[in-house]
Design an enzyme around this catalytic site. Structure first.
Site, PDB file in Angstrom:
ATOM      1  N   ASP A 105       0.855  -1.185   0.000  1.00 49.90           N
ATOM      2  CA  ASP A 105       0.000   0.000   0.000  1.00 49.90           C
ATOM      3  C   ASP A 105       0.898   1.244   0.000  1.00 49.90           C
ATOM      4  OD1 ASP A 105      -2.065   1.814   0.353  1.00 49.90           O
ATOM      5  OD2 ASP A 105      -2.484   1.256   2.416  1.00 49.90           O
ATOM      6  N   PHE A 154     -10.516  -0.382   0.700  1.00 56.69           N
ATOM      7  CA  PHE A 154      -9.884  -1.178   1.748  1.00 56.69           C
ATOM      8  C   PHE A 154     -10.226  -2.642   1.498  1.00 56.69           C
ATOM      9  CE2 PHE A 154      -8.935  -3.084   5.767  1.00 56.69           C
ATOM     10  CZ  PHE A 154      -7.725  -2.486   6.059  1.00 56.69           C
TER      11      PHE A 154
HETATM   12  P1  IMP Z   1       2.023  -0.462   3.741  1.00 58.17           P
HETATM   13  O1  IMP Z   1       3.170  -0.352   4.701  1.00 58.17           O
HETATM   14  O2  IMP Z   1       1.164   0.776   3.806  1.00 58.17           O
HETATM   15  O3  IMP Z   1       2.463  -0.761   2.336  1.00 58.17           O
HETATM   16  O4  IMP Z   1       1.079  -1.637   4.191  1.00 58.17           O
HETATM   17  C1  IMP Z   1       1.366  -2.438   5.279  1.00 58.17           C
HETATM   18  C2  IMP Z   1       0.284  -3.391   5.652  1.00 58.17           C
HETATM   19  O5  IMP Z   1      -0.942  -2.711   5.776  1.00 58.17           O
HETATM   20  C3  IMP Z   1      -0.010  -4.504   4.657  1.00 58.17           C
HETATM   21  O6  IMP Z   1       0.875  -5.575   4.777  1.00 58.17           O
HETATM   22  C4  IMP Z   1      -1.393  -4.890   5.111  1.00 58.17           C
HETATM   23  O7  IMP Z   1      -1.320  -5.783   6.199  1.00 58.17           O
HETATM   24  C5  IMP Z   1      -2.002  -3.584   5.551  1.00 58.17           C
HETATM   25  N1  IMP Z   1      -2.882  -3.035   4.502  1.00 58.17           N
HETATM   26  C6  IMP Z   1      -2.633  -2.073   3.601  1.00 58.17           C
HETATM   27  N2  IMP Z   1      -3.685  -1.863   2.793  1.00 58.17           N
HETATM   28  C7  IMP Z   1      -4.635  -2.748   3.201  1.00 58.17           C
HETATM   29  C8  IMP Z   1      -5.974  -3.058   2.737  1.00 58.17           C
HETATM   30  O8  IMP Z   1      -6.529  -2.489   1.781  1.00 58.17           O
HETATM   31  N3  IMP Z   1      -6.614  -4.044   3.430  1.00 58.17           N
HETATM   32  C9  IMP Z   1      -6.064  -4.722   4.472  1.00 58.17           C
HETATM   33  N4  IMP Z   1      -4.830  -4.465   4.920  1.00 58.17           N
HETATM   34  C10 IMP Z   1      -4.125  -3.488   4.296  1.00 58.17           C
END
Ligand code: IMP
Ligand code: MG
Length: 186
Positions: A105, A154
C-alpha cells in the site's frame, strides 16, 4: 450516527489467485534455478498467498520462514511506524530472500523490512505481493512480483483483515462502511 461494516462483492476469486500463483511460481522457478531461496512470509496477511505460491516453486533448496510486524493497529490508515513483533528463525546470509506480502500500500512496511533484511547479507532481496495498491504509495517502492493491482478501496479476504477479521474469506473483496442514522429511542 453509527457505522456498520459489511463485505462487498467478490473482486478476485480463489481460482484467479491460484492461476497467478502458478504463473509467478513458475517464473521464480526459472529465474532462481536451484539456488538457495528463503521465502519470508509476513504474518498474518500473507499466509494464504504464501501457501499457494510455494507449491508452484520447484526448487530443492527452498526454505520458508516468517516475520511479523505491525504498522496499522485496528485502523484502515497506516501509522507510518513499523514494529517487528517476530523475527526470522533462520540465517539468510548468502541466500536469496523473497519477501511474501499480502499487499503493498504505502510501501513503508516493506521499505523498512528490505533494509532490515539487507543488513544480514543475503544474496538478494525481492518482494512478491498478492496485491499492489499503487494509489496508496508514499515511498518509491515497487513489488518485483505481484498478482493483482487494486484501487484505493480497503481490501479484505484471502488473508487480508479489517481489525483481524475477514482473513478466512476464500476470495478478495472490500470493506463496505455504511453510516446509519440512529433511530431515537421513544
Ligand atoms: P504499507 O506499509 O502501507 O504498504 O502496508 C502495510 C500493511 O498494511 C499490509 O501488509 C497490510 O497488512 C495492511 N494493509 C494495507 N492496505 C490494506 C488493505 O486495503 N486491506 C487490508 N490491509 C491493508
Ligand atoms: Mg500485512
Amino acid at each position: 450516527m453509527s457505522e456498520t461494516k459489511s463485505i462487498g462483492t467478490i473482486m478476485i476469486t480463489e481460482e484467479q489467485i491460484r492461476e497467478k500463483a502458478k504463473e509467478i511460481g513458475e517464473k521464480i522457478t526459472k529465474e532462481y534455478g536451484d539456488e538457495d531461496i528463503v521465502l519470508v512470509g509476513i504474518l498474518r496477511g500473507a499466509i494464504m498467498w504464501m501457501t499457494d505460491l510455494m507449491r508452484y516453486i520447484d526448487n530443492p533448496n527452498l526454505t520458508i520462514d516468517f516475520m511479523a510486524c505491525s504498522s496499522y493497529g485496528a485502523a484502515t490508515k497506516t501509522s507510518g511506524v513499523v514494529k517487528i513483533n517476530k523475527d526470522l528463525d533462520s540465517d539468510i546470509e548468502g541466500k536469496h530472500v523473497i519477501i511474501v506480502e499480502d499487499i503493498v500500500d504505502s510501501g513503508i512496511t516493506l521499505t523498512y523490512l528490505m533494509h532490515y533484511l539487507e543488513n544480514r547479507m543475503p544474496k538478494s532481496v525481492k518482494i512478491c505481493s498478492l496485491l499492489n495498491k499503487p494509489s496508496g504509495r508514499k515511498v518509491d517502492l515497487e513489488p518485483d512480483y505481484y498478482a493483482f493491482e487494486v484501487g484505493n478501496q480497503f481490501i479484505i479476504g484471502y488473508g487480508l483483515d479489517y481489525a483481524q477479521k475477514y482473513r478466512q474469506l476464500p476470495y478478495i473483496s472490500y470493506l463496505v462502511q455504511e453510516e446509519k442514522e440512529e433511530t431515537p429511542e421513544e
